[in-house]
Design an enzyme around this catalytic site. Structure first.
Site, PDB file in Angstrom:
ATOM      1  N   GLU A 175       0.880  -1.175   0.000  1.00 18.27           N
ATOM      2  CA  GLU A 175       0.000   0.000   0.000  1.00 18.27           C
ATOM      3  C   GLU A 175       0.906   1.210   0.000  1.00 18.27           C
ATOM      4  O   GLU A 175       1.645   1.447   0.947  1.00 18.27           O
ATOM      5  CB  GLU A 175      -0.915  -0.016   1.229  1.00 18.27           C
ATOM      6  CG  GLU A 175      -1.988   1.046   1.186  1.00 18.27           C
ATOM      7  CD  GLU A 175      -1.777   2.124   2.224  1.00 18.27           C
ATOM      8  OE1 GLU A 175      -1.545   3.288   1.811  1.00 18.27           O
ATOM      9  OE2 GLU A 175      -1.836   1.820   3.420  1.00 18.27           O
ATOM     10  N   GLU A 199      -5.389  -5.444   2.170  1.00 14.99           N
ATOM     11  CA  GLU A 199      -5.314  -5.739   3.596  1.00 14.99           C
ATOM     12  C   GLU A 199      -6.695  -5.539   4.188  1.00 14.99           C
ATOM     13  O   GLU A 199      -7.337  -4.510   3.956  1.00 14.99           O
ATOM     14  CB  GLU A 199      -4.295  -4.830   4.289  1.00 14.99           C
ATOM     15  CG  GLU A 199      -2.872  -5.091   3.817  1.00 14.99           C
ATOM     16  CD  GLU A 199      -1.837  -4.225   4.492  1.00 14.99           C
ATOM     17  OE1 GLU A 199      -0.705  -4.712   4.699  1.00 14.99           O
ATOM     18  OE2 GLU A 199      -2.139  -3.057   4.806  1.00 14.99           O
TER      19      GLU A 199
END
Length: 476
Positions: A247, A457
Site C-alpha cells: 500500500e 489488507e
C-alpha cells in the site's frame, strides 16, 4: 520508555548490536534509546522464523485463532499504554491514538476468525473416477515493513493475516515509531504462539531490509510506504521471486457536487483532512467543489479549520498534532511556497503556529485558486493542506480526478443515488467513499491500484496474499 523491549527473536526480547534515539515530534527531544539490529541479528530472526514454520502450521487454524484472540485480549488490557505510545511517538491527539489502537485490536479479532475459514474445495474431474482437490497452504516466512503514520494499525494489518494463515513474520517497523510495534509484539508474545512465529528488528536499511529481501526463505513481503520505496522493493523481490503486496502513496480527489449536503460534507471533510496532521495516505488532497457551492464551501471550511487547536497530542484539548519530523515540516513549507508563487491564494494557515516554539507544528492550511498542474495538486502533499478548486460539469471533474498515477482512494458527496453509482464506477481508485470517508475496517479490503500499490489488507481478501493454492488430481 523502551527499557522493557528491544529486538524480538525466538520468543524473547534481546539486546541490539547498537542503540539509537527516537525523537519526539512535539519537542524534538529524545524519547529514549531503542535497540538496533545488526545484519547478523536480522538473519538470526529469519532463522528463528524459518524454524517456526512447521510448528505454526501444525497447530492448525483453530489454535492460531485462539492465540490471536488472546493477543487481542492483551492489547485491550494495554489500551492506555498503546495509545500513549502512539501519541508520544507520532504526536497525534490521544483520542485519535486510542481509535487507532482499537482498529489494530480489531484486525486480530477479525483474522482470528478468518484462520478458521481457510477453506478448500473439490471439483469434479473429466477423468472417470477422478476429482480435483484445491487447498490453501501458508506461503512461508513473511517480511513486513511498516510506516510511521499509523504505527499500530499498519503492523496489525500484516501480522494478523500472516499469523492466521500460518506464516511466521519478521516485522521491521519504522525507526521513528518502534515502540508501538514493540507493545503489539509483546502482546503476541503473551498469546502463546510457537517461539519464532514473530520477530521484530529495528535498524538501518543495510542491517534489516537488505537481509530480509536477500533471504530466499522469505516468500512474501508486505510494505506500507512510499511509491519510490515500493518500486525498489519490487525490483529487489524479483531476485528471489517473492510475492509482494504493498500500500503506497495516494493523491485522493474529493468531489463536492452541486446537490451535496454542504454541512455534512464540511463537518466530515475538515475532521478527516486534518486528522494526524494530514499525514494519511487516504486523506483527500485535491478538493473539487462545484462552482455553485465553491465560495460557501471555502467559507465553511475555513471557519471550521480556524477552530482546530494545534498542540501536544497528549493534551486532550488538542485537535491536531505536529508533523513527524523536521524534514516533513520543511517539505510542507516548500509545497505551500510553491503554490503561492504559482498564483494560489492562502485562505488560512500557511505557517508554523506562533505559540509553539519547539517541535514540528504547522497550522491547518487552506489554498484556493489552485490549478491542476501545481505541485500541491499534482503530488501527494501528505500534510495539513487542503487545496481547493472549482469545476463545472460531472464529465469534467471525473476526467480531472482521474488524471493521476495514484489510485488509492477517492471521495464524492452527492444526494443522488444514480450519480453515486456513476461516479463510483468512473473513478479509477481501489476505494471510493460516497458521503463518507470511513474506508478502513478489518472486515473490508483496503488497498489501491496503479502507483498506489497492489494486494489488499483487511476483509476475507486480506488473507489470500499469505496463502499458496495447491491443486491435486486424485484418482482411485
Amino acid at each position: 520508555m523502551y527499557d522493557n523491549f528491544g529486538l524480538f527473536s525466538g520468543g524473547s526480547w534481546i539486546s541490539g548490536a547498537a542503540a539509537g534515539d527516537v525523537y519526539s515530534p512535539v519537542t524534538g527531544a529524545s524519547l529514549g534509546k531503542v535497540a538496533l539490529a545488526s545484519a547478523a541479528q536480522t538473519r538470526a530472526a529469519l532463522d528463528q522464523a524459518a524454524a517456526a514454520q512447521a510448528a505454526l502450521r501444525a497447530i492448525g487454524g483453530f489454535a492460531r485463532a485462539d492465540a490471536l484472540h488472546r493477543a487481542a485480549d492483551e492489547m485491550i488490557r494495554r489500551t492506555d499504554e498503546g495509545a500513549r505510545m502512539i501519541s508520544l511517538e507520532t504526536g497525534k491527539p490521544i483520542a485519535q491514538a486510542g481509535r487507532e489502537w482499537v482498529l489494530a485490536c480489531d484486525q486480530f479479532r477479525w483474522y482470528a476468525e478468518e484462520a478458521r475459514r481457510i477453506y478448500g474445495r473439490i471439483v469434479d474431474s473429466r477423468v472417470p473416477g477422478g476429482r480435483f482437490e484445491i487447498t490453501h497452504e501458508p506461503v512461508g516466512v513473511v517480511g513486513a515493513f511498516t510506516a510511521w503514520n499509523f504505527p499500530a494499525a499498519l503492523p496489525a494489518r500484516k501480522l494478523a493475516p500472516a499469523l492466521a494463515a500460518g506464516c511466521p513474520v519478521v516485522l521491521r517497523p519504522s525507526s521513528q515509531t518502534p515502540g508501538v510495534a514493540m507493545v503489539i509484539v509483546d502482546c503476541l508474545r503473551a498469546a502463546g504462539l510457537p517461539d519464532g512465529s514473530v520477530g521484530l528488528v529495528v535498524g538501518s536499511t543495510a542491517d534489516t531490509y537488505a537481509p530480509i529481501m536477500a533471504d530466499k526463505r522469505v516468500r512474501k513481503v508486505s510494505l506500507t510506504g512510499s511509491t519510490r520505496v515500493g518500486q525498489q522493493m519490487i525490483r529487489d523481490a524479483a531476485e528471489t521471486v517473492k510475492k509482494v503486496s504493498m500500500e503506497l502513496g495516494g493523491n485522493a480527489p474529493l468531489i463536492i457536487f452541486d446537490d451535496a449536503d454542504l454541512e455534512a460534507a464540511l463537518d466530515l471533510s475538515v475532521a478527516t483532512k486534518y486528522a494526524n496532521a494530514g499525514q494519511v495516505c487516504v486523506t483527500a488532497d485535491r478538493f473539487f467543489v462545484h462552482e455553485s457551492l465553491h465560495d460557501a464551501f471555502v467559507e465553511g471550511f475555513t471557519a471550521r479549520a480556524a477552530k482546530i487547536r494545534v498542540g501536544d497530542g497528549l493534551d486532550p484539548e488538542t485537535g491536531m498534532g505536529p508533523l513527524i519530523n523536521a524534514g516533513r515540516l520543511a517539505e510542507i513549507e516548500a509545497i505551500v511556497a510553491d503554490a503561492l508563487a504559482a498564483g494560489a491564494t492562502l485562505k488560512h494557515g500557511g505557517r508554523r503556529p506562533a505559540h509553539l516554539n519547539t517541535g514540528h507544528f504547522y497550522e491547518p492550511t487552506i489554498l484556493t485558486e489552485v490549478t491542476d498542474d501545481m505541485r500541491v495538486f499534482a503530488e501527494e502533499n501528505f500534510g495539513p493542506i487542503a487545496a481547493i478548486t472549482r469545476f463545472s460539469t460531472e464529465d469534467e471533474v471525473l476526467a480531472r480526478a482521474n488524471a493521476s498515477d495514484m489510485g488509492l482512494s477517492a471521495y464524492a458527496f452527492t444526494r443522488s443515488p444514480e450519480r453515486a453509482r456513476r461516479v463510483t464506477a468512473a473513478l479509477k481508485s481501489g476505494m471510493v467513499g460516497i458521503n463518507s470517508f470511513a474506508l478502513a475496517a478489518s472486515e473490508a479490503p483496503f488497498g489501491g491500484t496503479n502507483h498506489s500499490g497492489m494486494g489488499r489488507e483487511g476483509g476475507s481478501e486480506g488473507i489470500q496474499d499469505y496463502l499458496d493454492t495447491k491443486l491435486a488430481q486424485i484418482l482411485f
